[in-house]
Design an enzyme around this catalytic site. Structure first.
Site, PDB file in Angstrom:
ATOM      1  N   HIS A 119       0.854  -1.189   0.000  1.00  0.00           N
ATOM      2  CA  HIS A 119       0.000   0.000   0.000  1.00  0.00           C
ATOM      3  C   HIS A 119       0.884   1.230   0.000  1.00  0.00           C
ATOM      4  CE1 HIS A 119      -3.201   2.795   1.103  1.00  0.00           C
ATOM      5  NE2 HIS A 119      -4.032   1.845   0.710  1.00  0.00           N
ATOM      6  N   ASP A 136      -7.975  -5.232  -0.308  1.00  0.00           N
ATOM      7  CA  ASP A 136      -8.471  -6.103  -1.374  1.00  0.00           C
ATOM      8  C   ASP A 136      -8.228  -7.586  -1.115  1.00  0.00           C
ATOM      9  OD1 ASP A 136      -9.548  -4.185  -3.176  1.00  0.00           O
ATOM     10  OD2 ASP A 136      -7.515  -3.589  -3.709  1.00  0.00           O
TER      11      ASP A 136
HETATM   12  C1  LIG Z   1      -7.807  -0.275  -2.868  1.00  0.00           C
HETATM   13  C2  LIG Z   1      -6.419  -0.182  -3.253  1.00  0.00           C
HETATM   14  O1  LIG Z   1      -6.095   0.474  -4.195  1.00  0.00           O
HETATM   15  S1  LIG Z   1      -5.283  -0.985  -2.288  1.00  0.00           S
HETATM   16  C3  LIG Z   1      -3.981  -1.414  -3.446  1.00  0.00           C
HETATM   17  C4  LIG Z   1      -4.444  -2.456  -4.417  1.00  0.00           C
HETATM   18  N1  LIG Z   1      -3.370  -2.843  -5.333  1.00  0.00           N
HETATM   19  C5  LIG Z   1      -2.747  -4.007  -5.225  1.00  0.00           C
HETATM   20  O2  LIG Z   1      -3.008  -4.814  -4.347  1.00  0.00           O
HETATM   21  C6  LIG Z   1      -1.712  -4.298  -6.288  1.00  0.00           C
HETATM   22  C7  LIG Z   1      -0.437  -4.800  -5.676  1.00  0.00           C
HETATM   23  N2  LIG Z   1       0.231  -3.743  -4.937  1.00  0.00           N
HETATM   24  C8  LIG Z   1       0.950  -2.789  -5.576  1.00  0.00           C
HETATM   25  O3  LIG Z   1       1.115  -2.785  -6.800  1.00  0.00           O
HETATM   26  C9  LIG Z   1       1.582  -1.685  -4.728  1.00  0.00           C
HETATM   27  O4  LIG Z   1       1.830  -2.125  -3.437  1.00  0.00           O
HETATM   28  C10 LIG Z   1       0.716  -0.424  -4.704  1.00  0.00           C
HETATM   29  C11 LIG Z   1       0.363   0.018  -6.119  1.00  0.00           C
HETATM   30  C12 LIG Z   1      -0.560  -0.671  -3.937  1.00  0.00           C
HETATM   31  C13 LIG Z   1       1.467   0.707  -3.998  1.00  0.00           C
HETATM   32  O5  LIG Z   1       2.459   1.100  -4.870  1.00  0.00           O
HETATM   33  P1  LIG Z   1       3.674   2.068  -4.525  1.00  0.00           P
HETATM   34  O6  LIG Z   1       3.481   2.795  -3.269  1.00  0.00           O
HETATM   35  O7  LIG Z   1       3.925   2.862  -5.748  1.00  0.00           O
HETATM   36  O8  LIG Z   1       4.863   1.058  -4.275  1.00  0.00           O
HETATM   37  P2  LIG Z   1       5.736   0.393  -5.409  1.00  0.00           P
HETATM   38  O9  LIG Z   1       4.910  -0.264  -6.434  1.00  0.00           O
HETATM   39  O10 LIG Z   1       6.745   1.409  -5.861  1.00  0.00           O
HETATM   40  O11 LIG Z   1       6.435  -0.721  -4.530  1.00  0.00           O
HETATM   41  C14 LIG Z   1       7.550  -0.498  -3.647  1.00  0.00           C
HETATM   42  C15 LIG Z   1       8.357  -1.769  -3.593  1.00  0.00           C
HETATM   43  O12 LIG Z   1       7.569  -2.805  -3.019  1.00  0.00           O
HETATM   44  C16 LIG Z   1       7.331  -3.835  -3.970  1.00  0.00           C
HETATM   45  N3  LIG Z   1       5.925  -4.203  -3.915  1.00  0.00           N
HETATM   46  C17 LIG Z   1       4.885  -3.402  -3.594  1.00  0.00           C
HETATM   47  N4  LIG Z   1       3.743  -4.088  -3.653  1.00  0.00           N
HETATM   48  C18 LIG Z   1       4.083  -5.337  -4.012  1.00  0.00           C
HETATM   49  C19 LIG Z   1       3.324  -6.499  -4.232  1.00  0.00           C
HETATM   50  N5  LIG Z   1       1.991  -6.489  -4.102  1.00  0.00           N
HETATM   51  N6  LIG Z   1       3.960  -7.610  -4.604  1.00  0.00           N
HETATM   52  C20 LIG Z   1       5.301  -7.623  -4.738  1.00  0.00           C
HETATM   53  N7  LIG Z   1       6.075  -6.546  -4.534  1.00  0.00           N
HETATM   54  C21 LIG Z   1       5.450  -5.417  -4.183  1.00  0.00           C
HETATM   55  C22 LIG Z   1       7.657  -3.223  -5.324  1.00  0.00           C
HETATM   56  O13 LIG Z   1       8.030  -4.188  -6.272  1.00  0.00           O
HETATM   57  C23 LIG Z   1       8.760  -2.285  -4.966  1.00  0.00           C
HETATM   58  O14 LIG Z   1       9.945  -3.035  -4.784  1.00  0.00           O
HETATM   59  P3  LIG Z   1      11.362  -2.466  -5.259  1.00  0.00           P
HETATM   60  O15 LIG Z   1      11.551  -1.226  -4.445  1.00  0.00           O
HETATM   61  O16 LIG Z   1      12.270  -3.586  -4.942  1.00  0.00           O
HETATM   62  O17 LIG Z   1      11.194  -2.175  -6.714  1.00  0.00           O
HETATM   63  O1  LIG Z   2      -5.685   4.603  -0.509  1.00  0.00           O
HETATM   64  C1  LIG Z   2      -5.228   4.041  -1.516  1.00  0.00           C
HETATM   65  O2  LIG Z   2      -4.145   4.362  -2.069  1.00  0.00           O
HETATM   66  C2  LIG Z   2      -5.967   2.938  -2.143  1.00  0.00           C
HETATM   67  C3  LIG Z   2      -7.368   2.804  -1.683  1.00  0.00           C
HETATM   68  O3  LIG Z   2      -8.274   3.339  -2.261  1.00  0.00           O
HETATM   69  C4  LIG Z   2      -7.634   2.035  -0.479  1.00  0.00           C
HETATM   70  O4  LIG Z   2      -6.699   1.481   0.113  1.00  0.00           O
HETATM   71  O5  LIG Z   2      -8.809   1.930  -0.098  1.00  0.00           O
END
Ligand SMILES: CC(=O)SCCNC(=O)CCNC(=O)[C@H](O)C(C)(C)COP(=O)(O)OP(=O)(O)OC[C@H]1O[C@@H](n2cnc3c(N)ncnc32)[C@H](O)[C@@H]1OP(=O)(O)O
Ligand SMILES: O=C([O-])CC(=O)C(=O)O
Length: 373
Positions: free
Chosen positions: A259, A310
């Site tokens: 997150h 999620d």
């Molecule tokens: C309701 C919502 O929107 S909640 C989020 C729902 N999204 C997901 O579950 C998708 C999976 N999660 C992700 O892609 C990310 O954690 C996000 C998009 C939620 C947050 O992204 P950001 O804050 O931009 O973090 P970012 O993607 O740069 O990740 C930072 C590091 O953690 C790692 N990381 C973050 N999430 C994950 C994951 N789910 N699986 C594996 N590695 C991950 C990244 O690969 C990165 O590693 P690195 O620094 O070695 O390259």
């Molecule tokens: O806050 C965020 O970045 C993603 C989101 O909507 C949640 O976690 O409910």
């Protein structure tokens, strides 16, 4: 010119009185109420009132809120006329984007961004979203949607209209809690999209269309569907650790983990984990629960990442009988309350949102006529 923050991380883009997060301590509050105090205690209808009006309702205010939500349930001719074609040709989130856009045409307050008009539109949009999801699902199966049962609120009516059966009372309570847990979350991507649109003094429906398109992506709301698709590929709990390893080795993210703001357990995941376990115990179908637990352990061991909202929502929705491809649409039913509250807040104290960019392209190039290139 300062260097950009990629993905606007840590940039404070707006002021809001709607929700607050302490990402280091894993805290979330709506209008000053800790989510742990609200979850399982207030209905979604009370939650909508809290977000839209700033206070928990008394009985009279709750009835008025319910009436406002109910107004949105009667779909206009444009929406009902398009439903079959849309259900045939568009995925659930595409369909919602289209149907919400069409909904603006017969909204009685179309054309006004006044606070009173925005509040009425917000209630109608929030009341309509579950009906759109249920009608979409019925249309693609050639089925009809049962009439609402006045004894049921938003959560129960949705489960009734989706499945065609009166849901068990505890299922309604669990789903109601899910709706409360997903309602608002500060400056998440879809809410930000809504606020950017609203800040041009565009209308609420336009802002919500932007939000729906943004929630759809797998890095945001689309992750709940991806969680279930992943769990379906893992046959048993023992297969979870190698499956997680294989995904990570292939450079893929694990949906439902990580997150931008939380650096510890997402407080909503705590509730959803309990609900997933309860449903597994009650239904005797513990596959999703046992696999999820091992995925959680494996992801934490490999990456130190926590589940987000999620991850366990996917198992809960599955055991409530919600089709996997509707998971993100179901998320939108709840987040509609937060999006619309943010649009009201933006319209009430507006300034155009227009950040700067850092130019990284070429400089001082010489124009050459077409025939000489
Ligand atoms: C309701 C919502 O929107 S909640 C989020 C729902 N999204 C997901 O579950 C998708 C999976 N999660 C992700 O892609 C990310 O954690 C996000 C998009 C939620 C947050 O992204 P950001 O804050 O931009 O973090 P970012 O993607 O740069 O990740 C930072 C590091 O953690 C790692 N990381 C973050 N999430 C994950 C994951 N789910 N699986 C594996 N590695 C991950 C990244 O690969 C990165 O590693 P690195 O620094 O070695 O390259
Ligand atoms: O806050 C965020 O970045 C993603 C989101 O909507 C949640 O976690 O409910």
């Amino acid at each position: 010119m300062s260097t950009p923050s990629k993905g606007l991380a840590d940039v404070v883009a707006a002021s809001t009185a709607l929700s607050d997060i302490d990402g280091a301590r894993g805290l979330l509050s709506y209008r000053g109420y800790d989510i742990h105090d609200l979850a399982g205690r207030i209905s979604f209808e009370e939650c909508v009132h809290l977000l839209h009006y700033g206070s928990l309702p008394d009985l009279a205010a709750l009835t008025a809120m319910e009436d406002g939500l109910a107004e949105g349930r009667a779909l206009g001719g444009l929406v009902t006329g398009a439903l079959d074609d849309v259900a045939r040709s568009q995925t659930p989130m595409e369909a919602l984007r289209t149907l919400v856009s069409l909904s603006s045409a017969d909204d009685p307050d179309a054309g006004s961004n006044e606070r009173a008009a925005d509040l009425r539109k917000a209630a109608r949009l929030t009341g309509r979203q579950p009906v759109l999801v249920a009608c979409y699902h019925a249309a693609r199966r050639g089925a009809t949607v049962p009439d609402p049962d006045p004894a049921l609120g938003v959560a129960g009516t949705f489960l009734l209209q989706l499945t065609g059966r009166h849901p068990p009372r505890r299922d309604v309570e669990i789903f109601d809690e899910c709706l409360v847990l997903h309602a608002d979350h500060t400056m998440n991507a879809s809410t930000f999209a809504a606020r950017v649109c609203a800040a041009t003094l565009s209308d609420m429906h336009s802002a919500i269309v932007a939000a729906i398109g943004t929630l759809k992506g797998p890095l945001h709301g689309g992750a709940n569907e991806q969680v279930m698709r992943m769990l379906e590929t893992i046959g048993s709990a023992d297969e979870a650790p190698p499956a997680v390893r294989a995904r990570l080795d292939a450079g893929q993210k694990i949906p439902g983990f990580g997150h931008r703001v939380y650096k510890t357990e997402d407080p909503r995941a705590t509730h959803l984990r309990h609900l997933a376990q309860e449903l597994a115990d009650r239904t005797g179908d513990d596959r999703w629960w046992t696999v999820s637990r091992r995925v959680e352990e494996a992801v934490f061991a490999a990456k130190g990442l926590f589940p987000n909202v999620d991850f366990y929502a996917a198992s809960v929705y599955r055991l409530l009988g919600i089709p996997t491809d509707l998971f993100t649409a179901v998320f939108s039913m709840s987040r509609m309350s937060g999006w619309t509250a943010h649009v009201i807040e933006q319209h009430a104290d507006n300034r155009l949102i227009r950040p700067d960019s850092e130019y990284v392209g070429e400089h001082d190039r010489t124009w050459v006529p077409l025939e000489q290139r």
